[in-house]
Design a protein around this motif. Structure first.
Motif, PDB file in Angstrom:
ATOM      1  N   ALA A  53       0.809  -1.219   0.000  1.00 20.24           N
ATOM      2  CA  ALA A  53       0.000   0.000   0.000  1.00 20.24           C
ATOM      3  C   ALA A  53       0.838   1.264   0.000  1.00 20.24           C
ATOM      4  O   ALA A  53       0.285   2.364  -0.101  1.00 20.24           O
ATOM      5  CB  ALA A  53      -0.924   0.012   1.223  1.00 20.24           C
ATOM      6  N   ARG A  90      -1.726  -3.181  -5.303  1.00 15.75           N
ATOM      7  CA  ARG A  90      -1.943  -3.488  -3.891  1.00 15.75           C
ATOM      8  C   ARG A  90      -2.479  -4.888  -3.703  1.00 15.75           C
ATOM      9  O   ARG A  90      -3.181  -5.434  -4.556  1.00 15.75           O
ATOM     10  CB  ARG A  90      -2.939  -2.501  -3.292  1.00 15.75           C
ATOM     11  CG  ARG A  90      -2.402  -1.113  -3.071  1.00 15.75           C
ATOM     12  CD  ARG A  90      -3.360  -0.314  -2.221  1.00 15.75           C
ATOM     13  NE  ARG A  90      -3.582  -0.941  -0.920  1.00 15.75           N
ATOM     14  CZ  ARG A  90      -4.440  -0.499  -0.010  1.00 15.75           C
ATOM     15  NH1 ARG A  90      -5.166   0.572  -0.274  1.00 15.75           N
ATOM     16  NH2 ARG A  90      -4.580  -1.104   1.141  1.00 15.75           N
ATOM     17  N   VAL A 142      -5.148  -6.149  -1.615  1.00 16.92           N
ATOM     18  CA  VAL A 142      -6.257  -5.602  -0.838  1.00 16.92           C
ATOM     19  C   VAL A 142      -6.787  -6.689   0.086  1.00 16.92           C
ATOM     20  O   VAL A 142      -7.235  -7.748  -0.372  1.00 16.92           O
ATOM     21  CB  VAL A 142      -7.379  -5.086  -1.759  1.00 16.92           C
ATOM     22  CG1 VAL A 142      -8.521  -4.517  -0.928  1.00 16.92           C
ATOM     23  CG2 VAL A 142      -6.845  -4.035  -2.712  1.00 16.92           C
ATOM     24  N   LYS A 171      -9.257  -8.645   2.423  1.00 14.09           N
ATOM     25  CA  LYS A 171     -10.708  -8.831   2.401  1.00 14.09           C
ATOM     26  C   LYS A 171     -11.261  -8.807   3.822  1.00 14.09           C
ATOM     27  O   LYS A 171     -10.601  -9.186   4.784  1.00 14.09           O
ATOM     28  CB  LYS A 171     -11.054 -10.152   1.727  1.00 14.09           C
ATOM     29  CG  LYS A 171     -10.575 -10.239   0.278  1.00 14.09           C
ATOM     30  CD  LYS A 171     -10.902 -11.589  -0.327  1.00 14.09           C
ATOM     31  CE  LYS A 171     -10.401 -11.678  -1.765  1.00 14.09           C
ATOM     32  NZ  LYS A 171     -10.680 -13.004  -2.368  1.00 14.09           N
ATOM     33  N   SER A 190      -5.854  -9.820  -6.575  1.00 13.77           N
ATOM     34  CA  SER A 190      -6.383  -8.505  -6.209  1.00 13.77           C
ATOM     35  C   SER A 190      -6.789  -7.718  -7.446  1.00 13.77           C
ATOM     36  O   SER A 190      -7.732  -6.923  -7.407  1.00 13.77           O
ATOM     37  CB  SER A 190      -5.343  -7.710  -5.416  1.00 13.77           C
ATOM     38  OG  SER A 190      -5.096  -8.307  -4.178  1.00 13.77           O
TER      39      SER A 190
END
Length: 388
Positions: A273, A285, A287, A289, A356
């Protein structure tokens, strides 16, 4: 590359030793306010900070970073555990011994507005601790001696002596934070908790405060616990870094090792990030969940498994569900609380990046997720800021 290191950071006994520190907040319910549970803000945390070292602490909001910092210097009472300052148990001190101990450890607060009393001039804000610690030897109870010391420390942090007569509302955010730093320094501490000291400041001011902290470390031989969200700032400033998640430290490592070769899935996601300075370089990134679990009811086994990309890749191993991973040594000064830390490699990271963003090709994912250590100058300037 981080900021210039002090050669004393790797020698001698640790200045700060935190052993199995726990801080719970009780949950009460009903008319009789009976205890029905606990918010596990800090849960069995252990680490050491060497004398002269800057120890960075990062993690999401609500993971327990600030609570940890305030508890280990006894601004908050611990639930259990130990904190040793130069071999002396902080939590067992009482009366005069506690008063003397407080001179050796101070804190710089996050909000430079809320941490300064608007009804007091700067001379009284900085001098308040001097009055509390006054004795016949230091003569801080005398106004002339106290005001001279306040003026000295205002100059040390880059402010004029006559600012001592002004009130907090007459200063900018950066100047207020310098006043907060002067207040922390006035008692000549050995250890300072920096609780996100630049997060409330404009980016143009952040480099000035960071460079000031580095200068003060060298001039006074200070040791810092530097708490932050900004991973670029932590990379620039710190010697070692700890990563917190849901009240636990999940990874500890020297800063170069952590940023080049993270060994916990949460650390990998955090580093993905960090914004990329080169606009030609596409940064993908990982990401995470789901939502962060409640610290009042953390998951069984590994606390990160409900959001862990590696847990899903490996087919949801049973030991992640049933066994809490210990913070184990992986070599080169690096430790991680992950059963499968050895499985974290470039192919696994590329796969997580593609999942992602399915539109990213294999080559693009490999370039985006390759370890990349920024090479800042020896000092930050307003034209070379860490990303906010």
């Amino acid at each position: 590359m981080s900021a210039t290191k002090d050669p004393a950071t790797s020698n001698g006994r640790p200045l700060v030793e935190v052993k199995e520190l726990v801080k719970y907040y009780p949950i009460q319910s009903g008319i009789l306010r009976r205890k029905v549970g606990d918010v596990r803000a800090v849960d069995n945390v252990s680490f050491e900070i060497q004398r002269g070292e800057i120890f960075g602490l990062v993690g999401e909001s609500g993971c327990g970073k600030s609570t940890l910092g305030r508890t280990l210097i006894r601004l908050l009472p611990p639930t259990s555990g130990e904190t040793l300052l130069d071999g002396v148990d902080v939590f067992s001190q009482k009366g005069r011994s506690l008063k003397a101990m407080r001179r050796r450890m101070q804190i710089i607060f996050q909000d430079p507005v809320a941490s300064l009393n608007p009804r007091m001039p700067v001379s009284d804000i900085i001098g308040e601790g001097l009055v509390a610690q006054a004795d016949k030897e230091n003569r801080w109870g005398r106004r002339s001696v106290r005001d001279a010391r306040v003026g000295d420390y205002l100059e040390i942090v880059g402010l004029r002596r006559d600012y001592a007569r002004r009130y907090p509302h007459e200063f900018s955010g950066g100047q207020r934070q310098r006043i907060g730093i002067a207040r922390a320094l006035a008692l000549s501490p050995e250890f300072i908790v920096c609780d996100e000291p630049v997060s409330a400041l404009d980016v143009s001011i952040q480099s000035q405060i960071l460079n000031l902290l580095i200068d003060l470390r060298g001039e006074f031989g200070l040791t810092y616990l530097f708490i932050a969200h900004n991973l670029s700032v932590v990379q620039y400033l710190s010697d070692r870094v700890g990563v917190m998640y849901l009240g636990k430290i999940v990874e500890l490592a020297p800063v170069e090792q952590l940023y080049a070769n993270p060994r916990h899935p949460y650390t990998v996601a955090l580093l993905s990030a960090v914004p990329e300075a080169d606009p030609r370089r596409r940064k993908q990134r990982i990401v995470l969940k789901g939502d962060v679990p409640s610290p009042a009811n953390p998951p069984s086994g590994c606390r990160f498994r409900t959001r862990c990309w590696l847990f899903e890749q490996l087919g949801r191993p049973e030991n992640c569900i049933n066994e809490e991973p210990p913070l184990r040594d992986l070599g080169m000064g690096q430790s991680a609380a992950c059963h499968w830390a050895e499985k974290i490699d470039p192919p696994a990271i590329r796969k997580a990046a593609r999942e992602s963003d399915p539109s990213m090709t294999g080559d693009m994912a490999e370039e985006a997720m390759a370890p990349h250590i920024a090479e800042p100058e020896t000092r930050l300037t307003e034209d070379s800021q860490p990303h906010a």
